[in-house]
Design an enzyme around this catalytic site. Structure first.
Site, PDB file in Angstrom:
ATOM      1  N   HIS A  98       0.843  -1.202   0.000  1.00 15.39           N
ATOM      2  CA  HIS A  98       0.000   0.000   0.000  1.00 15.39           C
ATOM      3  C   HIS A  98       0.871   1.242   0.000  1.00 15.39           C
ATOM      4  O   HIS A  98       1.910   1.294   0.651  1.00 15.39           O
ATOM      5  CB  HIS A  98      -0.970   0.011   1.181  1.00 15.39           C
ATOM      6  CG  HIS A  98      -0.343  -0.254   2.516  1.00 15.39           C
ATOM      7  ND1 HIS A  98       0.021  -1.516   2.931  1.00 15.39           N
ATOM      8  CD2 HIS A  98       0.000   0.582   3.515  1.00 15.39           C
ATOM      9  CE1 HIS A  98       0.553  -1.452   4.135  1.00 15.39           C
ATOM     10  NE2 HIS A  98       0.563  -0.181   4.516  1.00 15.39           N
ATOM     11  N   HIS A 100       0.821   5.050   1.065  1.00 12.62           N
ATOM     12  CA  HIS A 100       0.102   6.042   1.868  1.00 12.62           C
ATOM     13  C   HIS A 100       0.180   7.402   1.170  1.00 12.62           C
ATOM     14  O   HIS A 100       1.267   7.818   0.745  1.00 12.62           O
ATOM     15  CB  HIS A 100       0.777   6.230   3.235  1.00 12.62           C
ATOM     16  CG  HIS A 100       0.695   5.066   4.165  1.00 12.62           C
ATOM     17  ND1 HIS A 100      -0.231   4.986   5.177  1.00 12.62           N
ATOM     18  CD2 HIS A 100       1.453   3.940   4.265  1.00 12.62           C
ATOM     19  CE1 HIS A 100      -0.047   3.870   5.859  1.00 12.62           C
ATOM     20  NE2 HIS A 100       0.972   3.212   5.331  1.00 12.62           N
TER      21      HIS A 100
HETATM   22  P1  5GP Z   1       1.398   0.200   7.481  1.00 12.51           P
HETATM   23  O1  5GP Z   1       1.801   0.440   8.903  1.00 12.51           O
HETATM   24  O2  5GP Z   1       1.319  -1.263   7.147  1.00 12.51           O
HETATM   25  O3  5GP Z   1       2.215   0.974   6.497  1.00 12.51           O
HETATM   26  O4  5GP Z   1      -0.049   0.825   7.355  1.00 12.51           O
HETATM   27  C1  5GP Z   1      -1.233   0.107   7.431  1.00 12.51           C
HETATM   28  C2  5GP Z   1      -2.351   1.115   7.365  1.00 12.51           C
HETATM   29  O5  5GP Z   1      -3.552   0.440   7.085  1.00 12.51           O
HETATM   30  C3  5GP Z   1      -2.562   1.882   8.681  1.00 12.51           C
HETATM   31  O6  5GP Z   1      -2.458   3.282   8.448  1.00 12.51           O
HETATM   32  C4  5GP Z   1      -3.953   1.462   9.113  1.00 12.51           C
HETATM   33  O7  5GP Z   1      -4.673   2.518   9.722  1.00 12.51           O
HETATM   34  C5  5GP Z   1      -4.596   1.020   7.816  1.00 12.51           C
HETATM   35  N1  5GP Z   1      -5.604  -0.007   7.974  1.00 12.51           N
HETATM   36  C6  5GP Z   1      -5.461  -1.172   8.659  1.00 12.51           C
HETATM   37  N2  5GP Z   1      -6.602  -1.890   8.571  1.00 12.51           N
HETATM   38  C7  5GP Z   1      -7.463  -1.160   7.802  1.00 12.51           C
HETATM   39  C8  5GP Z   1      -8.805  -1.405   7.358  1.00 12.51           C
HETATM   40  O8  5GP Z   1      -9.438  -2.415   7.642  1.00 12.51           O
HETATM   41  N3  5GP Z   1      -9.365  -0.426   6.598  1.00 12.51           N
HETATM   42  C9  5GP Z   1      -8.696   0.707   6.233  1.00 12.51           C
HETATM   43  N4  5GP Z   1      -9.350   1.606   5.481  1.00 12.51           N
HETATM   44  N5  5GP Z   1      -7.441   0.954   6.646  1.00 12.51           N
HETATM   45  C10 5GP Z   1      -6.826   0.027   7.415  1.00 12.51           C
END
Ligand code: 5GP
Ligand code: ZN
Length: 137
Positions: A98, A100
């Site tokens: 993903h 951001h």
């Molecule tokens: P990472 O730390 O892996 O870069 O970011 C994961 C992101 O996914 C976090 O900002 C978290 O808030 C978001 N996230 C996790 N679960 C969900 C979900 O079920 N729905 C949405 N819309 N965002 C999610």
């Protein structure tokens, strides 16, 4: 596969969609660090930058740019961070690629880059040259 973002792609878990095409989905982060925080993901599961195809990655970055342009038009954001964490040691929590999109505003207090370690040594010019030789292609 027990992947939360794959479940979002399949519609098994709801999301607040902002963009969709055959390869890419973008939606609002459920736990935003700033207003308008979006995630852009491939529909097909890739874990992170290490295994995603260049072709899909190109599509994701283009969608990212278009979201930024839209955010700029709609909310007039002055700045934005595009962030990808690949691997647990980089802080990746959801193991489905993903990107951001984090809108930034003056004095918003966010520390996207984190603190530098106190004992961080600046490499010499020679060390930088040697490293570049190893990396360059
Ligand atoms: P990472 O730390 O892996 O870069 O970011 C994961 C992101 O996914 C976090 O900002 C978290 O808030 C978001 N996230 C996790 N679960 C969900 C979900 O079920 N729905 C949405 N819309 N965002 C999610
Ligand atoms: Zn997945």
């Amino acid at each position: 596969m027990d992947c939360i973002f794959c479940k979002i792609v399949k519609g098994e878990i709801p999301c607040t969609k902002v963009y969709e095409d055959v390869d890419v989905l973008a939606f609002l982060d459920v736990n935003p660090v700033s207003l308008g925080h979006c995630l852009v993901i491939p529909k097909q599961h890739s874990e992170n930058i290490f295994d995603i195809s260049e072709n899909v990655l190109q599509k994701i970055i283009v969608v990212g740019k278009r979201i930024v342009e839209k955010l700029k038009t709609v909310t007039n954001i002055p700045a934005v961070n595009l962030v990808n964490s690949s691997g647990k040691d980089a802080g990746q929590e959801v193991m489905h690629f993903h990107l951001h999109i984090v809108p930034r505003r003056e004095n918003d207090g966010l520390k996207i880059h984190g603190e530098k370690p106190k004992n961080l040594q600046k490499p010499s010019e020679q060390e930088l040259q040697k490293l570049a030789e190893l990396i360059k292609f």
